[in-house]
Design an enzyme around this catalytic site. Structure first.
Site, PDB file in Angstrom:
ATOM      1  N   CYS A 125      26.386  32.858  26.917  1.00 41.34           N
ATOM      2  CA  CYS A 125      27.513  32.139  26.298  1.00 41.34           C
ATOM      3  C   CYS A 125      27.213  30.661  26.080  1.00 41.34           C
ATOM      4  O   CYS A 125      27.908  29.990  25.324  1.00 41.34           O
ATOM      5  CB  CYS A 125      28.765  32.279  27.159  1.00 41.34           C
TER       6      CYS A 125
HETATM    7  N1  CO8 Z   1      44.583  47.113  32.411  1.00 39.35           N
HETATM    8  C1  CO8 Z   1      45.416  47.114  33.495  1.00 39.35           C
HETATM    9  N2  CO8 Z   1      45.038  46.716  34.732  1.00 39.35           N
HETATM   10  C2  CO8 Z   1      43.737  46.348  34.886  1.00 39.35           C
HETATM   11  C3  CO8 Z   1      42.824  46.351  33.823  1.00 39.35           C
HETATM   12  C4  CO8 Z   1      43.274  46.753  32.553  1.00 39.35           C
HETATM   13  N3  CO8 Z   1      42.478  46.761  31.453  1.00 39.35           N
HETATM   14  N4  CO8 Z   1      41.617  45.929  34.269  1.00 39.35           N
HETATM   15  C5  CO8 Z   1      41.774  45.679  35.586  1.00 39.35           C
HETATM   16  N5  CO8 Z   1      43.046  45.931  35.961  1.00 39.35           N
HETATM   17  C6  CO8 Z   1      43.646  45.810  37.301  1.00 39.35           C
HETATM   18  C7  CO8 Z   1      42.602  45.920  38.402  1.00 39.35           C
HETATM   19  O1  CO8 Z   1      42.389  47.261  38.740  1.00 39.35           O
HETATM   20  C8  CO8 Z   1      43.269  45.136  39.520  1.00 39.35           C
HETATM   21  O2  CO8 Z   1      44.199  45.956  40.168  1.00 39.35           O
HETATM   22  P1  CO8 Z   1      44.444  45.825  41.771  1.00 39.35           P
HETATM   23  O3  CO8 Z   1      44.956  44.420  41.976  1.00 39.35           O
HETATM   24  O4  CO8 Z   1      45.445  46.887  42.065  1.00 39.35           O
HETATM   25  O5  CO8 Z   1      43.092  46.038  42.403  1.00 39.35           O
HETATM   26  C9  CO8 Z   1      44.057  44.044  38.798  1.00 39.35           C
HETATM   27  O6  CO8 Z   1      44.223  44.496  37.448  1.00 39.35           O
HETATM   28  C10 CO8 Z   1      43.347  42.708  38.801  1.00 39.35           C
HETATM   29  O7  CO8 Z   1      41.974  42.888  38.369  1.00 39.35           O
HETATM   30  P2  CO8 Z   1      40.928  41.723  38.350  1.00 39.35           P
HETATM   31  O8  CO8 Z   1      40.923  41.020  39.668  1.00 39.35           O
HETATM   32  O9  CO8 Z   1      39.612  42.253  37.826  1.00 39.35           O
HETATM   33  O10 CO8 Z   1      41.584  40.794  37.219  1.00 39.35           O
HETATM   34  P3  CO8 Z   1      41.394  39.261  36.957  1.00 39.35           P
HETATM   35  O11 CO8 Z   1      42.717  38.627  37.123  1.00 39.35           O
HETATM   36  O12 CO8 Z   1      40.232  38.654  37.677  1.00 39.35           O
HETATM   37  O13 CO8 Z   1      41.032  39.236  35.395  1.00 39.35           O
HETATM   38  C11 CO8 Z   1      39.097  38.960  33.980  1.00 39.35           C
HETATM   39  C12 CO8 Z   1      39.863  39.885  34.926  1.00 39.35           C
HETATM   40  C13 CO8 Z   1      39.966  38.753  32.731  1.00 39.35           C
HETATM   41  C14 CO8 Z   1      37.794  39.617  33.592  1.00 39.35           C
HETATM   42  C15 CO8 Z   1      38.844  37.594  34.634  1.00 39.35           C
HETATM   43  O14 CO8 Z   1      38.316  37.772  35.930  1.00 39.35           O
HETATM   44  C16 CO8 Z   1      37.891  36.715  33.861  1.00 39.35           C
HETATM   45  O15 CO8 Z   1      38.051  36.457  32.686  1.00 39.35           O
HETATM   46  N6  CO8 Z   1      36.869  36.188  34.547  1.00 39.35           N
HETATM   47  C17 CO8 Z   1      35.888  35.312  33.933  1.00 39.35           C
HETATM   48  C18 CO8 Z   1      34.986  36.107  33.118  1.00 39.35           C
HETATM   49  C19 CO8 Z   1      34.011  35.301  32.343  1.00 39.35           C
HETATM   50  O16 CO8 Z   1      34.245  34.208  31.897  1.00 39.35           O
HETATM   51  N7  CO8 Z   1      32.906  35.896  32.152  1.00 39.35           N
HETATM   52  C20 CO8 Z   1      31.927  35.299  31.360  1.00 39.35           C
HETATM   53  C21 CO8 Z   1      31.465  36.312  30.426  1.00 39.35           C
HETATM   54  S1  CO8 Z   1      30.706  35.549  29.091  1.00 39.35           S
HETATM   55  C22 CO8 Z   1      28.988  35.615  29.270  1.00 39.35           C
HETATM   56  O17 CO8 Z   1      28.331  34.700  29.633  1.00 39.35           O
HETATM   57  C23 CO8 Z   1      28.392  36.917  28.955  1.00 39.35           C
HETATM   58  C24 CO8 Z   1      27.362  36.804  27.871  1.00 39.35           C
HETATM   59  C25 CO8 Z   1      27.189  38.096  27.185  1.00 39.35           C
HETATM   60  C26 CO8 Z   1      28.130  38.224  26.057  1.00 39.35           C
HETATM   61  C27 CO8 Z   1      28.060  39.499  25.340  1.00 39.35           C
HETATM   62  C28 CO8 Z   1      28.643  40.641  26.063  1.00 39.35           C
HETATM   63  C29 CO8 Z   1      29.210  41.721  25.184  1.00 39.35           C
END
Ligand code: CO8
Length: 373
Positions: free
Chosen positions: A156
């Site tokens: 990214c």
């Molecule tokens: N729908 C409903 N519920 C869900 C879903 C869903 N889709 N997904 C997860 N849940 C549930 C989980 O099961 C969990 O339930 P419980 O509390 O009962 O265990 C609850 O929701 C909370 O889950 P999380 O803790 O996982 O949720 P978060 O609040 O942490 O949100 C995110 C998840 C949105 C992923 C968040 O953590 C985030 O954005 N983090 C940062 C990510 C980031 O910036 N990553 C960088 C990636 S970019 C990069 O550098 C990659 C390069 C490659 C790019 C090309 C790739 C294609």
């Protein structure tokens, strides 16, 4: 050393948008199909049932409402769950090259330049569609640019690292001007059957012209005051796809050959690192953070950006201080901060300083301080 400016930016947005609602309907249909096809194995405890996704969760956890993609039908097809992008012959421009040409055309026009004014091409993005020849050399050929071209990948953060590489070339007199492009087909390596991440990414391409300040003719100039990069190894965002996969019979097609992450850990690790790096960089330039008129931050997660801005400013940012595009585009990897910069720069007054900052896998963080001319 030459003074260097960003003299033009360009954006290519694919024509197909997918709303959260559409994505979740297809994901949940996939889940139902999977669970009914595996009902017996699930009852025996041999297969774990899949849980449905929800639009409320997606918007609350990420701020994302929709995303643009190169192909929509394949992603939403419950029997496919991946884009349908036919391979092209070697006589045609590749998908990445095509996107790059479109974004580059706009950047050149805004810079008041033609291909004849450019000496180098850098294609900087998360995932290159082939090993070689470099996509940058193909873009060079497609646009008729005489000089050099190379590809680079810092996930990214590729665009800010690319801006530093371009600025270095111009500062050292190795090129009059460099075209830096970020073609991102994130849908190609996103696992649309993974509930935790199926909503995160979108496709887009951005382009930036970096050139000598004393020769620039553009009406959209930003002087590059400084760049600062940081990398720190982490396995929390990873994609193990590569040419050695075929050398291990169990490897091909495994989930880790697409994007995987520990989203929570990424959030916790990266936000403080980003705020610290931006703070240090501004201090090195004797610029109080309160002087900065705009932060064009990486567009991964709205809550992340709000937290970083709060850490820097000591308060919530105004909308215009840290513009958001991820609601419409989702995370377009390296293109994200440049989309924000491209769409939200014309209203700034002359002399306004701003910060472009990207962050992501590696971990990697890139910070570029600019001033509108
Ligand atoms: N729908 C409903 N519920 C869900 C879903 C869903 N889709 N997904 C997860 N849940 C549930 C989980 O099961 C969990 O339930 P419980 O509390 O009962 O265990 C609850 O929701 C909370 O889950 P999380 O803790 O996982 O949720 P978060 O609040 O942490 O949100 C995110 C998840 C949105 C992923 C968040 O953590 C985030 O954005 N983090 C940062 C990510 C980031 O910036 N990553 C960088 C990636 S970019 C990069 O550098 C990659 C390069 C490659 C790019 C090309 C790739 C294609």
């Amino acid at each position: 050393m030459q003074k260097v400016v960003i003299s033009g930016t360009g954006l290519y947005t694919p024509p197909n948008s997918i709303s959260n609602e559409e994505l979740v309907v297809s994901f949940n249909a996939y889940v139902e199909k999977h669970n009914s096809e595996n009902a017996d194995a699930i009852a025996q405890g041999e297969v774990t049932p899949l849980a449905p996704s929800s639009t409320e969760f997606i918007e609350k956890a990420s701020g994302i409402k929709s995303r643009y993609v190169v192909n929509k039908s394949g992603i939403l097809d419950v029997n496919r769950m991946r884009p349908d992008i036919p391979e092209r012959s070697n006589d045609e421009w590749s998908v990445l090259c095509d996107m790059a040409i479109k974004a580059a055309g706009q950047a050149l026009e805004r810079a008041g330049r033609t291909a004849a004014d450019i000496d180098g091409v850098i294609v900087a993005c998360s995932n290159l569609q082939r090993a070689y020849p470099a996509i940058a050399v193909e873009v060079q050929e497609a646009l008729g640019i005489v000089g050099f071209g190379f590809d680079m990948n810092v996930a990214c953060s590729s665009a800010t690292f690319g801006i530093q590489a371009a600025a270095n070339s111009v500062q050292l007199g190795q090129a009059r001007a460099v075209l830096m492009v970020n073609p991102e087909v994130c849908s190609g390596h996103l696992n649309f059957t993974d509930r935790d991440s199926h909503f995160i990414f979108g496709d887009a391409c951005t382009a930036v012209i970096v050139e000598r300040a004393d020769e620039a003719v553009s009406h959209h100039q930003f002087e590059i005051l400084g760049t600062k990069l940081l990398t720190k190894y982490s396995n929390n965002i990873r994609n193990n796809f590569g040419f050695l996969n075929r050398a291990d019979d169990d490897s091909v097609g495994a989930p880790d050959k697409l994007f995987i992450q520990q989203g929570r850990k990424v959030f916790k690790d990266v936000c403080p690192m980003v705020a610290e790096l931006i703070g240090e960089h501004l201090e090195e330039h004797s610029m109080p953070v309160t002087d900065i008129k705009r932060f064009w931050l990486h567009q991964a997660n709205l809550n992340m950006n709000m937290l970083i801005a709060r850490k820097l400013l000591g308060r919530d940012p105004e909308e215009h201080e840290a513009p958001v595009v991820l609601d419409e585009y989702a995370n377009t990897s390296s293109a994200g901060s440049i989309i924000a910069f491209h769409k939200h720069q014309d209203d700034l007054p002359v002399g306004a300083p701003g910060v472009i900052c990207s962050f992501g896998a590696g971990y990697s963080i890139g910070c570029v301080i600019v001033r509108k001319l």
